[in-house]
Structures are given as C-alpha cells and as structure tokens.
Design a protein around this motif. Sequence first.
Motif, short mmCIF file in Angstrom:
data_model
loop_
_atom_site.label_atom_id
_atom_site.label_comp_id
_atom_site.label_asym_id
_atom_site.label_seq_id
_atom_site.Cartn_x
_atom_site.Cartn_y
_atom_site.Cartn_z
N GLY A 70 -10.49 -3.07 -4.70
CA GLY A 70 -12.26 -3.81 -4.18
C GLY A 70 -11.62 -5.50 -4.71
O GLY A 70 -10.80 -4.88 -4.94
N PRO A 71 -12.66 -6.22 -4.58
CA PRO A 71 -12.10 -7.83 -5.14
C PRO A 71 -12.55 -7.53 -6.85
O PRO A 71 -12.11 -8.37 -7.49
N GLU A 72 -12.36 -6.23 -7.39
CA GLU A 72 -12.31 -6.13 -9.01
C GLU A 72 -10.33 -6.46 -8.79
O GLU A 72 -10.28 -6.79 -10.52
N VAL A 73 -9.94 -5.91 -8.59
CA VAL A 73 -8.44 -5.98 -8.63
C VAL A 73 -7.63 -7.51 -7.12
O VAL A 73 -7.65 -6.60 -5.99
N PRO A 74 -7.59 -8.69 -7.94
CA PRO A 74 -7.57 -9.88 -6.71
C PRO A 74 -6.05 -9.56 -6.32
O PRO A 74 -5.51 -9.03 -7.01
N GLY A 75 -6.52 -10.43 -4.67
CA GLY A 75 -5.12 -9.86 -3.98
C GLY A 75 -4.28 -8.58 -3.62
O GLY A 75 -3.31 -8.62 -3.05
N ARG A 76 -5.21 -7.95 -3.66
CA ARG A 76 -4.81 -5.97 -3.69
C ARG A 76 -6.24 -5.43 -2.43
O ARG A 76 -6.97 -6.29 -1.88
N GLY A 77 -5.79 -4.76 -1.75
CA GLY A 77 -6.47 -4.04 -0.89
C GLY A 77 -5.92 -2.49 -0.62
O GLY A 77 -6.75 -1.96 -1.52
N PHE A 78 -5.76 -2.27 1.13
CA PHE A 78 -5.32 -0.95 1.66
C PHE A 78 -3.84 -0.18 0.87
O PHE A 78 -2.78 -1.13 1.27
N VAL A 79 -3.64 0.50 0.36
CA VAL A 79 -2.45 1.01 0.24
C VAL A 79 -2.39 2.24 0.69
O VAL A 79 -2.82 3.45 0.69
N PHE A 80 -0.91 2.01 1.03
CA PHE A 80 -0.40 3.36 1.42
C PHE A 80 0.99 2.96 1.18
O PHE A 80 1.62 2.17 0.40
N TYR A 81 2.23 3.86 1.09
CA TYR A 81 3.39 3.74 0.66
C TYR A 81 3.98 3.88 1.80
O TYR A 81 3.61 5.05 3.02
N THR A 82 5.56 3.80 1.42
CA THR A 82 6.36 3.72 2.61
C THR A 82 8.01 4.05 2.34
O THR A 82 8.13 3.71 1.13
N ASN A 83 9.11 4.43 3.27
CA ASN A 83 10.53 4.28 2.70
C ASN A 83 10.76 3.26 3.24
O ASN A 83 10.59 2.57 4.40
N LEU A 84 11.51 2.46 1.76
CA LEU A 84 11.64 0.98 2.74
C LEU A 84 12.66 0.78 3.37
O LEU A 84 12.69 -0.28 4.04
N GLU A 85 13.12 1.76 3.82
CA GLU A 85 14.76 1.80 4.36
C GLU A 85 13.93 2.11 6.60
O GLU A 85 14.98 2.32 6.87
N SER A 86 12.49 2.79 6.36
CA SER A 86 11.85 3.44 7.12
C SER A 86 12.42 1.69 8.46
O SER A 86 12.05 0.40 8.33
N ARG A 87 11.75 1.34 10.11
CA ARG A 87 11.51 0.25 10.92
C ARG A 87 10.31 -0.13 9.59
O ARG A 87 9.83 -0.87 10.34
N LYS A 88 9.10 -0.01 9.39
CA LYS A 88 7.99 -0.27 9.11
C LYS A 88 8.62 -0.92 8.52
O LYS A 88 7.98 -1.97 7.24
N GLY A 89 9.84 -0.36 6.75
CA GLY A 89 9.33 -0.99 5.81
C GLY A 89 10.39 -2.45 6.35
O GLY A 89 10.35 -3.20 5.65
N ARG A 90 11.62 -2.04 6.96
CA ARG A 90 12.40 -3.46 7.71
C ARG A 90 11.54 -4.33 8.00
O ARG A 90 11.46 -5.76 7.34
N GLU A 91 10.64 -4.25 8.88
CA GLU A 91 9.79 -4.89 9.05
C GLU A 91 8.67 -5.74 8.52
O GLU A 91 8.51 -6.76 8.72
N LEU A 92 7.85 -5.10 7.77
CA LEU A 92 7.56 -6.00 6.19
C LEU A 92 7.73 -6.52 5.42
O LEU A 92 7.87 -7.62 5.08
N ASP A 93 9.56 -5.93 5.37
CA ASP A 93 10.21 -6.69 4.41
C ASP A 93 10.29 -8.49 5.08
O ASP A 93 10.74 -9.75 5.08
N GLY A 94 10.60 -7.99 6.41
CA GLY A 94 10.87 -9.54 7.04
C GLY A 94 9.70 -10.47 8.15
O GLY A 94 10.14 -11.19 8.47
N ASN A 95 8.91 -9.49 7.96
CA ASN A 95 7.30 -9.90 8.07
C ASN A 95 5.70 -9.40 7.68
O ASN A 95 5.56 -8.52 8.41
N PRO A 96 5.22 -9.51 6.18
CA PRO A 96 4.68 -9.26 6.09
C PRO A 96 2.82 -9.37 6.83
O PRO A 96 2.33 -8.73 6.23
N ARG A 97 2.96 -9.62 7.62
CA ARG A 97 2.20 -9.61 8.53
C ARG A 97 1.58 -8.36 9.17
O ARG A 97 2.74 -7.85 10.18
N VAL A 98 0.04 -7.56 8.34
CA VAL A 98 -0.41 -6.34 9.15
C VAL A 98 -1.95 -6.74 9.60
O VAL A 98 -2.20 -7.20 9.32
N ALA A 99 -2.37 -4.74 10.88
CA ALA A 99 -3.12 -5.23 11.26
C ALA A 99 -3.66 -3.58 10.75
O ALA A 99 -1.94 -2.70 11.00
#
Length: 156
Positions: free
Chosen positions: A49-78
């Motif tokens: 929450g707000p007590e940890v500035p700049g953070r929010g919802f936490v999930f984990y992923t394989n950085l080599e997955s499609r989502k990992g590669r997409e996050l690397d190229g475009n960090p905007r998410v919904a």
Amino acid sequence: MTDPFALFSAWFAEAQATEPNDPNAMCLATATPDGAPSARMVLLKGLDGPEVPGRGFVFYTNLESRKGRELDGNPRVALLFHWKTLGRQVRVEGRAAPVSPEEADAYYASRARGSRIGAWASRQSRPLASRAELEAAVEAFDSRFPGEDIPRPSHW
C-alpha cells in the motif's frame, strides 16, 4: 473510504472469505512495444500500500515468457480482479517493475520443490515437441538439484 489500497484490501479480505476458488486470481494484460495486447491469468502474491511508495500489486513470472518479454519492452499493464460471488470487479492500470532479487529469492524459496524444479525445466511460452521433452527436463533438473537447495534461476 478514500484510500484505494485500503478499499482493495477490505474487498480482497471479503473475497478470500467468500470466493470458492482463487480469490487472488487476476487477469494481467500486457502489450508489445507497438501496442498489441495480450491477457492471461496470474496470481496476486502480495499487495503493498501507500506505506511502500511506488509499489502495488505483486506477482511473479518467468522473465523469458511472453509476458516477461512484453513487460521488458512495455511496462504498462492492466489488472482485472473478478469476484463473481461478490458481484465485484476491480480494474487496475499502471507500470510493472521487478521486485528486488531478495524478494524474488524469498518467494521462490517458499514454493514447493516441484514448482522450483519446474521453473528450471519449463521453457514457458515456447512450444514443446512432446510432453516427454518437458518430463526429461524435469528429470534432469531433479537430478541436478537432489535436495531442497534449488537456487532461483536468473530468468525467474
């Protein structure tokens, strides 16, 4: 309630008490650098929450997955949470950023042994020639790491 994190936390607690399956399931939408969207279900593993500035919802992923590669190229998410029994949904938009290596290590170490071996064996988002190919990789990593000490792969 005016604090969106506090409201989400209250609703999430209610969902945990009433949703029969995976109240922490959320649809994660990413996009390629040129804007082509992609969505899949992932699990919420933490909420800062707000007590940890700049953070929010936490999930984990394989950085080599499609989502990992997409996050690397475009960090905007919904994100989208849908709690059918409550008749509620929550939409979240923002920028994804990696957790610290220490946080990733701690969460990885908390996972079942089979899940940690799977993180090494799975070439997530890539086609397999056969199920036997994955089973052979699992067996190889199971032999490589015979005990409980299974380091986190750099791509995870």
